[in-house]
Design an enzyme around this catalytic site. Structure first.
Site, short mmCIF file in Angstrom:
data_model
loop_
_atom_site.label_atom_id
_atom_site.label_comp_id
_atom_site.label_asym_id
_atom_site.label_seq_id
_atom_site.Cartn_x
_atom_site.Cartn_y
_atom_site.Cartn_z
N SER A 263 41.53 48.52 43.49
CA SER A 263 40.18 48.95 43.85
C SER A 263 39.76 50.16 43.02
O SER A 263 40.58 50.89 42.48
CB SER A 263 40.10 49.29 45.32
OG SER A 263 40.61 50.59 45.52
N LYS A 264 38.46 50.35 42.99
CA LYS A 264 37.88 51.47 42.23
C LYS A 264 38.52 52.79 42.64
O LYS A 264 38.65 53.69 41.84
CB LYS A 264 36.38 51.54 42.49
CG LYS A 264 35.63 50.35 41.94
CD LYS A 264 34.77 50.73 40.76
CE LYS A 264 34.14 49.51 40.14
NZ LYS A 264 33.92 49.63 38.72
#
Ligand code: GLU
Ligand code: ZN
Length: 514
Positions: A263-264
């Site tokens: 994920s970011k």
């Protein structure tokens, strides 16, 4: 390892300075760096800043700072200078520069012109709307959408401006042996005639990368798997220009614990945030290398059930230089584990020379105004390093060495002794300590001296208040170790302070009850 006609190993990291240095790019840098150092080759840093709108000088600096923090020094590339005048630093190390794509326009132009002259590239005049209409038409016929090749057959329509330059992509099967994935093949008929440049001055990534890899004599391109689909395109372009393509190797994707794309939250954090959070570069390097590479297990280990436990996971840089093997990089996605990173950080802190740890801790020691001789600080570090998860835990864990925190005298009670009893026990400890020579004030000596006391019964009755008197806290290293680090004089001072703390109470105690 696949031999390559460009005999010297020359590898590169080619980050785009459109954001901070991320974990994925740093890992790619590490694998390239290890490979170059093992092979006696060169590690090259090339800044891919063709996207002028998104590229920023501060990101370029951050990337270089991050790589240097990790110890990934480059042999060729931009020279690192931070916070200098706002103007671009044009200095380079190496003979194949400039090492910034934004400064290589003339080079790309020459090759673009060559492709156009050879009839291997052409101007495309189709507007966005026309391309969209062509796409819709192909989909309606049930064909996979790609550029129709319209301008290949209708050059220079009157009254229209060229939109892009396209490569006349031959329809063929492209096969190559990937260092990680083995044989890989693609059908180029699926690509259509790809765009290589917006115009002569503005090449796109695939084209610029091919030219640079050739001009910089890159022997091996080692990069993330997200670039795998670019590779056949780059091979076709290289061949059209008469270049021998480099050897390719694609590193596995980094996945989150649930095997989804990282994920970011992780992927977008700057690698330098790890420095801010108190991680050692040695630990981050160790962590990153395990994102895709695992050491060889010995045959006996393979047979035993304990394979996983006995597999070495903690590696120093020197060990990695010996053991790392690009041929053992896994194809499967590599799972990011925060707990593994934390554990590795603790392990590296534990085994690091106090002198070296001191150098890492210096900025926070200075910021907190702690002034003490380096020899004393190194002793404190040696006493505490086993208990630290990150460097940022140090001041909390070790603060009592520099200044005894205030504590309540209740804390001095081991079990249900009365405070006068605690005072008596502490006084016995004090009497023993006073007899230990200041010159040999070492753990073993202190332990031996205290031995008769601990034989009187529950040793906690003496050691517990001793620990609290020295640290002011319930959790701390062994009091014998603290005493050694503090020295005889300070140990005695703190024992007396503890006794005084109880004396005050004793008077009150008798006043109230007597
Ligand atoms: N600029 C590309 C990136 O940052 C480099 C790709 C390559 O290594 O060829 O992903
Ligand atoms: Zn066209």
């Amino acid at each position: 390892m696949t031999p390559h006609p460009k005999k010297t190993v020359r590898v590169r990291l080619a980050p785009s300075p459109t954001g901070p240095l991320h974990l994925g790019t740093a890992r790619t840098g590490l694998f390239n760096w290890l490979f170059a150092r093992q092979q006696g080759g060169k590690f090259i840093l090339r800044i891919e800043d063709t996207d002028q709108e998104r590229s920023e000088k501060r990101y370029e600096e951050g990337i270089m700072e991050g790589l240097l923090w990790l110890g990934l020094d480059w042999d060729e590339g931009p020279r690192f200078t931070k916070h200098e005048s706002r103007s671009m630093n044009h200095e380079y190390i190496g003979d194949y520069g400039p090492y910034r794509q934004s400064e290589r326009t003339e080079i790309y132009k020459k090759y673009l012109q060559k492709l156009l002259d050879d009839g291997r590239a052409y101007y495309c005049y189709c507007t966005k709307e026309e391309l969209e209409a062509q796409r819709q038409a192909m989909m309606a016929e049930g064909l996979p959408p790609k550029y129709s090749g319209h301008c290949r057959n209708h050059p220079e329509p009157k009254g229209k401006l060229p939109q892009v330059i396209r490569f006349l992509t031959p329809e063929t099967r492209i096969e190559f042996t990937d260092l990680v994935r083995g044989k890989v093949s693609f059908e180029s008929s699926l690509f259509g005639d790809m765009v290589v440049a917006k115009n002569l001055e503005t090449p796109l990534y695939n084209f610029a990368a091919v030219i640079d890899d050739e001009e910089m004599k890159i022997s091996h391109v080692i990069r993330g798997e997200d670039h795998l689909s670019n590779t056949p395109k780059q091979i076709l372009l290289a061949k059209a220009l008469g270049f021998e393509p480099p050897v390719f190797g694609h590193l596995p994707l980094i996945l989150a614990a649930d095997r989804s794309k990282l994920s970011k939250r992780y992927a977008d954090t700057s690698l330098l945030d790890y420095r801010e959070k108190g991680y050692l570069p040695e630990a981050v390097v160790n962590f990153m290398v395990l994102l895709g590479w695992h050491p060889k297990s010995s045959p006996s280990q393979i047979l035993s059930d304990k394979t996983r436990e006995s597999e070495q996971e903690v590696f120093s840089r020197e060990e990695l230089l010996k053991e790392f093997d690009l041929g053992r990089v896994q194809k499967a996605g590599a799972v990011f584990s925060q707990s593994k990173l934390d554990w590795l950080n603790g392990e590296h802190i534990k085994s690091m020379e106090p002198k070296k740890l001191y150098a890492y801790l210096k900025p926070q020691l200075e910021a907190s105004g702690i002034e003490a001789p380096p020899e004393f600080l190194e002793k404190v570090i040696a006493a505490e390093r086993e208990r630290l998860k990150t460097l940022n835990d140090f001041l909390t864990a070790a603060g009592f060495f520099f200044e005894l925190p205030d504590y309540e005298n209740k804390l001095l009670k081991w079990k249900d002794e009365t405070l006068p009893e605690v005072k008596m026990n502490l006084t016995k400890v004090l009497e023993v300590i006073e007899k230990v020579s200041a010159a040999n004030f070492e753990q073993e000596k202190i332990r031996d001296a205290l031995l008769p006391l601990s034989e009187l019964g529950d040793r906690g009755l003496f050691f517990w208040p001793f620990r609290v008197a020295l640290s002011g806290r319930a959790a701390s290293p062994d009091p014998l170790l603290i005493a050694e680090v503090l020295g005889k004089e300070e140990t005695i001072r703190r024992l007396n302070l503890a006794i005084e703390k109880i004396e005050g109470v004793r008077e009150n105690y008798y006043e109230q009850t007597g």
